[in-house]
Design a protein around this motif. Structure first.
Motif, PDB file in Angstrom:
ATOM      1  N   MET A 143       0.809  -1.213   0.000  1.00 23.57           N
ATOM      2  CA  MET A 143       0.000   0.000   0.000  1.00 23.57           C
ATOM      3  C   MET A 143       0.847   1.270   0.000  1.00 23.57           C
ATOM      4  O   MET A 143       0.424   2.294  -0.549  1.00 23.57           O
ATOM      5  N   LEU A 151       3.639   1.585  -1.607  1.00 22.07           N
ATOM      6  CA  LEU A 151       4.022   1.734  -3.015  1.00 22.07           C
ATOM      7  C   LEU A 151       2.835   2.171  -3.867  1.00 22.07           C
ATOM      8  O   LEU A 151       2.919   3.101  -4.670  1.00 22.07           O
ATOM      9  N   LEU A 152       1.716   1.491  -3.692  1.00 24.08           N
ATOM     10  CA  LEU A 152       0.534   1.765  -4.508  1.00 24.08           C
ATOM     11  C   LEU A 152       0.098   3.225  -4.363  1.00 24.08           C
ATOM     12  O   LEU A 152      -0.154   3.927  -5.351  1.00 24.08           O
ATOM     13  N   THR A 153       0.053   3.695  -3.133  1.00 22.21           N
ATOM     14  CA  THR A 153      -0.443   5.043  -2.864  1.00 22.21           C
ATOM     15  C   THR A 153       0.520   6.116  -3.383  1.00 22.21           C
ATOM     16  O   THR A 153       0.118   7.030  -4.097  1.00 22.21           O
ATOM     17  N   ASN A 187       3.211   5.711  -5.414  1.00 24.79           N
ATOM     18  CA  ASN A 187       3.476   5.556  -6.854  1.00 24.79           C
ATOM     19  C   ASN A 187       2.386   6.224  -7.688  1.00 24.79           C
ATOM     20  O   ASN A 187       2.671   6.967  -8.621  1.00 24.79           O
ATOM     21  N   HIS A 188       1.142   5.920  -7.366  1.00 21.27           N
ATOM     22  CA  HIS A 188       0.056   6.435  -8.200  1.00 21.27           C
ATOM     23  C   HIS A 188      -0.032   7.958  -8.155  1.00 21.27           C
ATOM     24  O   HIS A 188       0.003   8.636  -9.185  1.00 21.27           O
ATOM     25  N   LEU A 190       2.969   9.854  -9.550  1.00 17.66           N
ATOM     26  CA  LEU A 190       2.960   9.779 -11.013  1.00 17.66           C
ATOM     27  C   LEU A 190       2.069  10.856 -11.619  1.00 17.66           C
ATOM     28  O   LEU A 190       2.480  11.602 -12.525  1.00 17.66           O
ATOM     29  N   PRO A 196       3.114   5.400 -17.940  1.00 22.91           N
ATOM     30  CA  PRO A 196       2.063   5.198 -16.942  1.00 22.91           C
ATOM     31  C   PRO A 196       2.486   4.425 -15.704  1.00 22.91           C
ATOM     32  O   PRO A 196       1.640   4.074 -14.891  1.00 22.91           O
ATOM     33  N   VAL A 197       3.776   4.157 -15.579  1.00 27.84           N
ATOM     34  CA  VAL A 197       4.250   3.412 -14.411  1.00 27.84           C
ATOM     35  C   VAL A 197       5.221   4.278 -13.624  1.00 27.84           C
ATOM     36  O   VAL A 197       6.181   4.799 -14.195  1.00 27.84           O
ATOM     37  N   PHE A 198       4.956   4.437 -12.342  1.00 26.81           N
ATOM     38  CA  PHE A 198       5.932   5.083 -11.473  1.00 26.81           C
ATOM     39  C   PHE A 198       6.616   3.963 -10.703  1.00 26.81           C
ATOM     40  O   PHE A 198       5.979   3.254  -9.927  1.00 26.81           O
ATOM     41  N   GLY A 199       7.914   3.817 -10.939  1.00 23.98           N
ATOM     42  CA  GLY A 199       8.596   2.611 -10.498  1.00 23.98           C
ATOM     43  C   GLY A 199       9.135   2.648  -9.079  1.00 23.98           C
ATOM     44  O   GLY A 199      10.246   2.191  -8.836  1.00 23.98           O
ATOM     45  N   GLY A 200       8.362   3.175  -8.141  1.00 23.42           N
ATOM     46  CA  GLY A 200       8.817   3.177  -6.756  1.00 23.42           C
ATOM     47  C   GLY A 200       9.025   1.768  -6.225  1.00 23.42           C
ATOM     48  O   GLY A 200       8.291   0.843  -6.596  1.00 23.42           O
ATOM     49  N   VAL A 201      10.030   1.601  -5.377  1.00 27.86           N
ATOM     50  CA  VAL A 201      10.300   0.300  -4.757  1.00 27.86           C
ATOM     51  C   VAL A 201      10.427   0.485  -3.248  1.00 27.86           C
ATOM     52  O   VAL A 201      10.543   1.609  -2.752  1.00 27.86           O
TER      53      VAL A 201
END
Lengths: 493, 493
Positions: B135, B137-139, B141-142, B145, B334-339
């Motif tokens: 979550m 990353l999802l939050t 990253n989105h 972006l 369309p991808v934010f590549g956070g890790v």
């Protein structure tokens, strides 16, 4: 086949207000101008297949039915709208007592669909049919996009299972949750998104991340610990430090020392970086030589249909794929361009008056009228020959030959004889009442598999597929061209 | 500045189970192996700026705090997990009584951020810090972006307002709802997504679609009806049939016949198709000649920063832009590549043991240890000079010169004298307790505006920006390189 039950976790948010503001200003205007109760017909359709593919996989219908079943405006919604000072009290009162009264038809999920086909049609009071535009588009656009992308990726992977791994890079929570649903419809075997199993009964899977390996004193200890806890599901991630010099030797040591004494076979190794073809070939050979030819090799790392095709062509030894960001965002083409257009209005006598949207771009001109889609199949091969969009009251007599023609190059004709037809759509709502039962997701995946198998291989090709025929009936073609002539005369005089 | 209140619509779903399944299998394993309560440090960071831009705009922190504040497993969740037959009763019981106990730090929303910076750091029991990976990353990253993409688009538009119009093409409901939030953080003036105003107080706007025009007997009647209902907000969509031959003449006729007698000025016209530069220039001239030089021209139609730059360069006469699918999906990338990577573990004596993830890709090697970020500003210009990632206990004495150096080309050094530093991060949670108050979204937009103005123009450039310096302190650099030497020796011997 037995389908897994979902676990009754529901998304019960009220998304009524997830709507483009102009649907509300228009609704208010329709009511003010006494056209709110005029019966309008709207079609949802798209104009081209993403990635220049040959077909799309319809998805999102279940969420659409849930949304339409739950349309309601709360007191807070009404108060908020009032605060905008753009809406009449009559309109606000209409919203307060809102009751969905439309008829809705749609192509069931899992079916291959093609450009310009009315995937969804809404018939009802203009004020209502207009209002549902945003959510129809949002729901069908998103899930059809991901199901279509997943179907391409699974096609590239052949018989090898594809697992959906993309939650962390999804565009928002629903991007992950419903994206996983759509990915399974498209053909994925499972997902890493746990809540999606609870909601949709799609299998959730996962083993370890690099952090598991890092958290222990060394890689061997980490693998040993895993084999201890999960002897029956021992998939080891072997690329935290160095696959060939450290990961694989440590994995085999653990298979030998921990699993073998217990008589348990290892499940697999996973590689998440580096050169897939080179590493999997090397690993396969070493595993085979160590007596683990049944140990599977799982690959993940920014995969898509092109990389999968390429590494398989080079002989990569892969048993299954984990696919993340490029699937869950449909990275190569992340927009599904579905639109929602008025196609007819009933006049005061109850007759349907077809409506058309003109454009300087030929492909943006809409198909007027209240329509339906017939899919035409060859009786002998059971392959889909073409789709025919007709006016809603047209019936095809299968006992007679049928002549179809290209809607642009009209001299290109084809006479069908041994064929049968299928009305591609079902009715979802009758006067606002849900009359459709949504299938389970795993059943939808079966539909997608069965129905894509009815397409010719030329249409299924990933690159340069043959364009599937979507023709208009003579009656519809004439109607459209008469309208175009009318406007052409008006503007060119 | 006064901020608009939101209307208290909350997303109160329990998203605890929106988690990659492997976080659960690992958690179960950590507990089994008695490492679940080991204190672990995880960093969230990204490796490159989308679209090869010079910076990103941090976003998503508020949703992250909401998620972390609400972590809880229901009885249904536990029952579901038990049904998977992979988890011990001890683990299920741990989840049942789950209480978040971590410390969390993050860069506040709106700040420009750069590759390799720990945007979020979680310190806590390994089992918990691991669990929140998906979550976080999802939050972040989105929303990062979309805020970043919006900032690029708004930069291209200059002073002209940019409206977010993309809900229908978003990737799922949250793609629309939180995407609109992030777009406003990035600089958008408003959104078409109504519920986002209710939730975040961002202005929702909209006028009419083509269907309004089609629903009436002709375009003039449609425009006249609109002007009747919305005389004070009369923006007419002029491209349903033909902008210059029909739409604009009808619009002017309505301005003349309906608005002028009432002494009301028209608000604008909108064009949603065709050649923007050509049409807006023509329309501007015709409007001016008709006495409507104050009538604004609004443009929408698959816009992004490149198209906006291009049409403005050609002299398009545009007052504001509506931007849809290319913003809400960050279509170009369309991808934010956070890790989210483990960077340290505390040993039994409570000492921090730094951890590193090695990779054959140089850029995938992580920065070990518990760290912080200092932003260094020039005292005279107030411009940001560089960011310095240090170990958490390092303090910079601003009264003394500071030498920074490139972490790869280490001979490239710079001595700073007239500078001041800012600790870029704030603490969100202390032992699981929320200690941070999230600002309103419109305040965050102000932060983004103010803080990007502190970057040199060279960093803000859309194409080929100058790479902003993100350096490591000497202490951190030494720590990292000692670890790399250690592993190098192990694998190359």
């Amino acid at each position: 086949m037995e389908f897994k039950k979902n676990f009754d976790i529901k998304d019960d948010r009220n998304l009524t207000m997830l709507v483009d503001f102009y649907e509300l200003t228009m609704g208010n205007g329709y009511l003010n101008k006494n056209v709110g109760n005029k019966t309008a017909y709207f079609d949802m359709f798209f104009r081209r297949v993403p990635d220049n593919g040959g077909y799309c996989i319809m998805a999102g219908v279940q969420q659409l039915t849930e949304y339409l079943s739950n349309l309601r405006f709360t007191k807070e919604d009404i108060d908020y709208l009032r605060s905008k000072h753009e809406f009449s009290e009559e309109f606000l009162s209409y919203l307060k007592d809102f009751k969905f009264e439309c008829d809705v038809w749609a192509v069931p999920e899992g079916n291959p669909v093609f450009p310009n086909e009315p995937l969804v049609t809404v018939k009802g009071p203009a004020i209502q049919a207009q209002f549902v535009e945003t959510m129809i588009l949002l729901t069908i656009n998103h899930q059809t996009l991901i199901a279509t992308k997943a179907n391409r990726i699974c096609r590239a992977a052949g018989n090898r299972p594809v697992m959906e791994f993309g939650s962390r890079r999804a565009q928002g929570y629903d991007g992950a949750i419903y994206g996983a649903r759509a990915a399974v419809i498209g053909g994925c075997s499972s997902t890493a998104c746990t809540i999606s199993e609870q909601m949709f009964g799609v299998n959730a899977v996962g083993t370890m991340a690099h952090s598991w390996v890092q958290l222990f004193d060394n890689e061997f200890e980490a693998f040993k610990a895993w084999a201890d806890v999960y002897p029956e599901n021992c998939v080891l991630l072997v690329d935290t430090y160095n696959v060939l010099k450290s990961g694989l030797p440590n994995a085999i040591k653990v298979f030998d020392e921990v699993l073998k004494p217990k008589g348990i076979r290892p499940s697999g190794i996973r590689i998440d970086s580096g050169d897939i073809t080179y590493l999997t070939k090397k690993c396969r050979k070493i595993l085979d030589e160590a007596g683990y030819s049944d140990c599977k090799i799982v690959i993940s790392n920014s995969l898509d249909e092109h990389i999968i095709t390429d590494v398989l062509l080079q002989g990569a030894e892969v048993d299954s794929f984990g696919v993340g960001e490029r699937l869950i965002t449909a990275k190569s083409e992340p927009v599904f361009g579905g639109v929602f257009k008025l196609c007819a209005v009933e006049n005061d006598e109850g007759n349907i008056v077809p409506k058309i949207k003109i454009s300087e771009n030929q492909e943006k001109i809409t198909n007027p009228g209240f329509k339906k889609i017939y899919r035409l199949f060859d009786k002998e091969t059971d392959k889909a020959l073409a789709d025919l969009i007709t006016l809603n009251d047209e019936v095809i007599d299968e006992t007679k030959p049928l002549e179809i023609f290209d809607p642009i190059y009209t001299w290109k004709k084809k006479k069908l004889t041994h064929y049968y037809v299928k009305d591609l759509r079902v009715q979802l709502f009758k006067k606002g009442e849900l009359v459709y039962e949504n299938p389970e997701v795993l059943e939808i995946r079966n539909i997608a598999k069965k129905e894509t198998e009815k397409l010719w291989a030329e249409v299924l090709r990933l690159e340069n597929p043959h364009t599937y025929y979507v023709d208009l009936s003579k009656k519809l073609w004439d109607l459209k061209h008469n309208l175009l002539e009318k406007y052409s005369n008006a503007f060119n005089s």
